[in-house]
Scaffold this motif. Structure first.
Motif, PDB file in Angstrom:
ATOM      1  N   THR A 187       0.817  -1.215   0.000  1.00 46.17           N
ATOM      2  CA  THR A 187       0.000   0.000   0.000  1.00 46.17           C
ATOM      3  C   THR A 187       0.851   1.265   0.000  1.00 46.17           C
ATOM      4  OG1 THR A 187      -0.097   0.044   2.422  1.00 46.17           O
ATOM      5  CG2 THR A 187      -1.832  -1.173   1.262  1.00 46.17           C
ATOM      6  N   SER A 188       2.158   1.119  -0.142  1.00 45.31           N
ATOM      7  CA  SER A 188       3.017   2.296  -0.070  1.00 45.31           C
ATOM      8  C   SER A 188       3.046   3.083  -1.375  1.00 45.31           C
ATOM      9  CB  SER A 188       4.446   1.876   0.304  1.00 45.31           C
ATOM     10  OG  SER A 188       4.973   0.998  -0.688  1.00 45.31           O
ATOM     11  N   SER A 189       2.918   2.397  -2.489  1.00 45.64           N
ATOM     12  CA  SER A 189       2.928   3.084  -3.782  1.00 45.64           C
ATOM     13  C   SER A 189       2.117   2.289  -4.778  1.00 45.64           C
ATOM     14  CB  SER A 189       4.356   3.263  -4.293  1.00 45.64           C
ATOM     15  OG  SER A 189       4.958   2.002  -4.526  1.00 45.64           O
ATOM     16  N   MET A 190       1.531   2.997  -5.756  1.00 41.74           N
ATOM     17  CA  MET A 190       0.717   2.342  -6.762  1.00 41.74           C
ATOM     18  C   MET A 190       1.058   2.936  -8.118  1.00 41.74           C
ATOM     19  SD  MET A 190      -2.940   2.199  -4.788  1.00 41.74           S
ATOM     20  CE  MET A 190      -2.627   3.682  -3.822  1.00 41.74           C
ATOM     21  N   ALA A 191       1.807   2.192  -8.915  1.00 45.24           N
ATOM     22  CA  ALA A 191       2.218   2.686 -10.225  1.00 45.24           C
ATOM     23  C   ALA A 191       1.136   2.387 -11.251  1.00 45.24           C
ATOM     24  CB  ALA A 191       3.550   2.050 -10.621  1.00 45.24           C
ATOM     25  N   VAL A 192      -0.003   3.044 -11.096  1.00 47.50           N
ATOM     26  CA  VAL A 192      -1.119   2.856 -12.008  1.00 47.50           C
ATOM     27  C   VAL A 192      -1.663   4.221 -12.400  1.00 47.50           C
ATOM     28  CG1 VAL A 192      -1.777   0.599 -11.108  1.00 47.50           C
ATOM     29  CG2 VAL A 192      -2.743   2.645 -10.087  1.00 47.50           C
ATOM     30  N   ASP A 193      -2.436   4.229 -13.455  1.00 46.79           N
ATOM     31  CA  ASP A 193      -3.038   5.459 -13.940  1.00 46.79           C
ATOM     32  C   ASP A 193      -3.988   6.038 -12.902  1.00 46.79           C
ATOM     33  OD1 ASP A 193      -5.499   6.734 -15.674  1.00 46.79           O
ATOM     34  OD2 ASP A 193      -3.529   7.115 -16.572  1.00 46.79           O
ATOM     35  N   ASP A 194      -4.027   7.358 -12.823  1.00 45.80           N
ATOM     36  CA  ASP A 194      -4.887   8.023 -11.840  1.00 45.80           C
ATOM     37  C   ASP A 194      -6.357   7.666 -12.029  1.00 45.80           C
ATOM     38  OD1 ASP A 194      -2.737   9.230 -10.652  1.00 45.80           O
ATOM     39  OD2 ASP A 194      -3.027  11.180 -11.607  1.00 45.80           O
ATOM     40  N   GLU A 195      -6.785   7.470 -13.265  1.00 51.42           N
ATOM     41  CA  GLU A 195      -8.186   7.156 -13.511  1.00 51.42           C
ATOM     42  C   GLU A 195      -8.552   5.782 -12.959  1.00 51.42           C
ATOM     43  OE1 GLU A 195     -12.055   7.204 -14.279  1.00 51.42           O
ATOM     44  OE2 GLU A 195     -10.697   8.922 -14.338  1.00 51.42           O
ATOM     45  N   VAL A 196      -7.614   4.837 -12.994  1.00 55.95           N
ATOM     46  CA  VAL A 196      -7.866   3.517 -12.411  1.00 55.95           C
ATOM     47  C   VAL A 196      -8.026   3.650 -10.898  1.00 55.95           C
ATOM     48  CG1 VAL A 196      -7.016   1.147 -12.165  1.00 55.95           C
ATOM     49  CG2 VAL A 196      -6.567   2.413 -14.270  1.00 55.95           C
ATOM     50  N   VAL A 197      -7.204   4.487 -10.282  1.00 56.08           N
ATOM     51  CA  VAL A 197      -7.308   4.737  -8.846  1.00 56.08           C
ATOM     52  C   VAL A 197      -8.675   5.328  -8.518  1.00 56.08           C
ATOM     53  CG1 VAL A 197      -6.376   6.045  -6.901  1.00 56.08           C
ATOM     54  CG2 VAL A 197      -4.824   5.033  -8.563  1.00 56.08           C
ATOM     55  N   GLN A 198      -9.123   6.280  -9.322  1.00 54.91           N
ATOM     56  CA  GLN A 198     -10.420   6.904  -9.068  1.00 54.91           C
ATOM     57  C   GLN A 198     -11.561   5.902  -9.242  1.00 54.91           C
ATOM     58  OE1 GLN A 198     -10.746   9.523  -7.593  1.00 54.91           O
ATOM     59  NE2 GLN A 198      -9.509  11.228  -8.313  1.00 54.91           N
ATOM     60  N   ARG A 199     -11.473   5.027 -10.240  1.00 55.74           N
ATOM     61  CA  ARG A 199     -12.520   4.026 -10.428  1.00 55.74           C
ATOM     62  C   ARG A 199     -12.573   3.071  -9.233  1.00 55.74           C
ATOM     63  NH1 ARG A 199     -10.736   3.721 -16.030  1.00 55.74           N
ATOM     64  NH2 ARG A 199      -9.711   1.731 -15.573  1.00 55.74           N
ATOM     65  N   ALA A 200     -11.398   2.667  -8.745  1.00 59.37           N
ATOM     66  CA  ALA A 200     -11.349   1.789  -7.579  1.00 59.37           C
ATOM     67  C   ALA A 200     -11.916   2.488  -6.352  1.00 59.37           C
ATOM     68  CB  ALA A 200      -9.907   1.336  -7.328  1.00 59.37           C
ATOM     69  N   ASN A 201     -11.617   3.779  -6.211  1.00 59.70           N
ATOM     70  CA  ASN A 201     -12.161   4.568  -5.105  1.00 59.70           C
ATOM     71  C   ASN A 201     -13.683   4.595  -5.145  1.00 59.70           C
ATOM     72  OD1 ASN A 201     -10.579   5.761  -3.042  1.00 59.70           O
ATOM     73  ND2 ASN A 201      -9.568   7.080  -4.530  1.00 59.70           N
ATOM     74  N   ARG A 202     -14.228   4.818  -6.345  1.00 58.77           N
ATOM     75  CA  ARG A 202     -15.681   4.886  -6.482  1.00 58.77           C
ATOM     76  C   ARG A 202     -16.335   3.547  -6.166  1.00 58.77           C
ATOM     77  NH1 ARG A 202     -14.286   8.304 -11.004  1.00 58.77           N
ATOM     78  NH2 ARG A 202     -14.523   6.582 -12.483  1.00 58.77           N
ATOM     79  N   LEU A 203     -15.693   2.455  -6.579  1.00 58.93           N
ATOM     80  CA  LEU A 203     -16.252   1.136  -6.294  1.00 58.93           C
ATOM     81  C   LEU A 203     -16.323   0.887  -4.785  1.00 58.93           C
ATOM     82  CD1 LEU A 203     -17.273  -1.639  -7.180  1.00 58.93           C
ATOM     83  CD2 LEU A 203     -14.876  -2.392  -7.284  1.00 58.93           C
ATOM     84  N   LEU A 204     -15.245   1.180  -4.068  1.00 57.35           N
ATOM     85  CA  LEU A 204     -15.257   0.970  -2.619  1.00 57.35           C
ATOM     86  C   LEU A 204     -16.241   1.913  -1.935  1.00 57.35           C
ATOM     87  CD1 LEU A 204     -11.510   0.347  -1.686  1.00 57.35           C
ATOM     88  CD2 LEU A 204     -13.293  -1.294  -2.311  1.00 57.35           C
ATOM     89  N   ALA A 205     -16.410   3.114  -2.473  1.00 54.65           N
ATOM     90  CA  ALA A 205     -17.349   4.061  -1.882  1.00 54.65           C
ATOM     91  C   ALA A 205     -18.794   3.559  -2.002  1.00 54.65           C
ATOM     92  CB  ALA A 205     -17.212   5.431  -2.544  1.00 54.65           C
ATOM     93  N   VAL A 206     -19.176   3.055  -3.183  1.00 52.15           N
ATOM     94  CA  VAL A 206     -20.550   2.558  -3.319  1.00 52.15           C
ATOM     95  C   VAL A 206     -20.731   1.250  -2.540  1.00 52.15           C
ATOM     96  CG1 VAL A 206     -20.964   3.693  -5.521  1.00 52.15           C
ATOM     97  CG2 VAL A 206     -20.040   1.373  -5.514  1.00 52.15           C
ATOM     98  N   TYR A 207     -19.669   0.469  -2.417  1.00 48.16           N
ATOM     99  CA  TYR A 207     -19.733  -0.748  -1.604  1.00 48.16           C
ATOM    100  C   TYR A 207     -19.986  -0.382  -0.142  1.00 48.16           C
ATOM    101  CZ  TYR A 207     -18.100  -5.192   0.464  1.00 48.16           C
ATOM    102  OH  TYR A 207     -17.982  -6.363   1.175  1.00 48.16           O
ATOM    103  N   ALA A 208     -19.243   0.602   0.373  1.00 46.57           N
ATOM    104  CA  ALA A 208     -19.445   1.053   1.756  1.00 46.57           C
ATOM    105  C   ALA A 208     -20.835   1.632   1.942  1.00 46.57           C
ATOM    106  CB  ALA A 208     -18.378   2.082   2.128  1.00 46.57           C
ATOM    107  N   ARG A 209     -21.292   2.408   0.965  1.00 48.70           N
ATOM    108  CA  ARG A 209     -22.639   2.974   1.042  1.00 48.70           C
ATOM    109  C   ARG A 209     -23.696   1.877   1.123  1.00 48.70           C
ATOM    110  NH1 ARG A 209     -24.423   5.621  -4.332  1.00 48.70           N
ATOM    111  NH2 ARG A 209     -24.698   3.405  -4.808  1.00 48.70           N
ATOM    112  N   ASP A 210     -23.547   0.836   0.310  1.00 40.61           N
ATOM    113  CA  ASP A 210     -24.520  -0.251   0.331  1.00 40.61           C
ATOM    114  C   ASP A 210     -24.475  -1.014   1.650  1.00 40.61           C
ATOM    115  OD1 ASP A 210     -25.208   0.499  -2.204  1.00 40.61           O
ATOM    116  OD2 ASP A 210     -24.153  -1.137  -3.227  1.00 40.61           O
TER     117      ASP A 210
END
Length: 243
Positions: A197-220
């Motif tokens: 979890t220290s670094s993630m060499a991925v595109d920022d948009e992939v990070v944002q998509r993953a963030n949104r998925l966990l957010a809707v999961y938490a909401r549900d």
């Protein structure tokens, strides 16, 4: 760490605190806003310090007797994205944890996330790592390596796989209303968080998509949308995760 605070009277406050030893603690600070009180000028969200409190099983609120402010996280008040993400994270903690149930790993994860949000360009990654750690600590780590309904391995050559909050993980992409369409690279990023979890060499948009998925999961899981969720993810709607 102060998560929320409310005015109880002209001079007193009720507060929600996350403590490392006692977990979530809600208390009453009488005279907190009086000059020369023992509360460092009162409480404010996104600050941390040392608390002195009297806990009694028969009381819903602890009696807070002193608060020694140590950190104010000024950078989180100077950057709008960092401020909104931080408020979302503390709101999530306040809703997902129960009082007097210690989760020292959550305290450490939140402290690390707030510090990381203060760094330029790190807010999205800090939020993603924290959401993942909080969900795992609360027993809601999603299944991401196989179909939770059939047990079959995911076909990651497809354009998308399904994700179901009610099932707790990945499922077939059938278009059913109870599941989200998720790109395989989003799932791979989430799986990688267990290893590093220290670094993630991925595109920022992939990070944002993953963030949104966990957010809707938490909401549900919560059964309602946290008030600060729309501040952190203004592009989210109740019908689309965009993952």
């Amino acid at each position: 760490m102060c998560l929320r605070c409310w005015d109880f009277s002209e001079t007193s406050q009720t507060v929600s605190l996350l403590t490392r030893e006692h977990g979530l603690l809600r208390g009453l600070a009488k005279g907190a806003k009086r000059a020369n009180s023992s509360f460092s000028g009162g409480f404010d969200p996104l600050t941390s310090g040392q608390i002195v409190a009297i806990l009694k099983p028969s009381r819903d609120l602890a009696l807070l007797t002193a608060w020694h402010l140590e950190k104010v996280h000024r950078a989180l008040r100077q950057d709008l994205a960092a401020n909104r993400a931080s408020l979302y994270m503390v709101d999530l903690v306040n809703r997902m944890l129960t009082t007097h149930d210690p989760h020292p790993e959550v305290f450490d994860a939140l402290e690390a996330a707030l510090a990381r949000c203060a760094l330029k360009g790190e807010t999205a990654r800090a939020t993603l790592v924290f959401q993942w750690q909080l969900l795992c600590s609360c027993g809601y780590r999603p299944v991401l390596d196989h179909d939770v309904e059939t047990g079959e391995l995911l076909d990651e050559t497809l354009d998308a796989v399904g994700f179901s909050s009610t099932r707790g993980g990945t499922v077939a992409d059938t278009g059913a209303p109870d599941r989200w369409r998720v790109r395989p690279e989003t799932i791979r990023l989430l799986r990688s968080l267990d290893a590093d979890t220290s670094s993630m060499a991925v595109d920022d948009e992939v990070v944002q998509r993953a963030n949104r998925l966990l957010a809707v999961y938490a909401r549900d899981l919560l059964g309602e949308e946290p008030a600060a969720m729309r501040w952190a993810f203004p592009e989210l709607s109740s019908s689309s995760a965009g993952t």
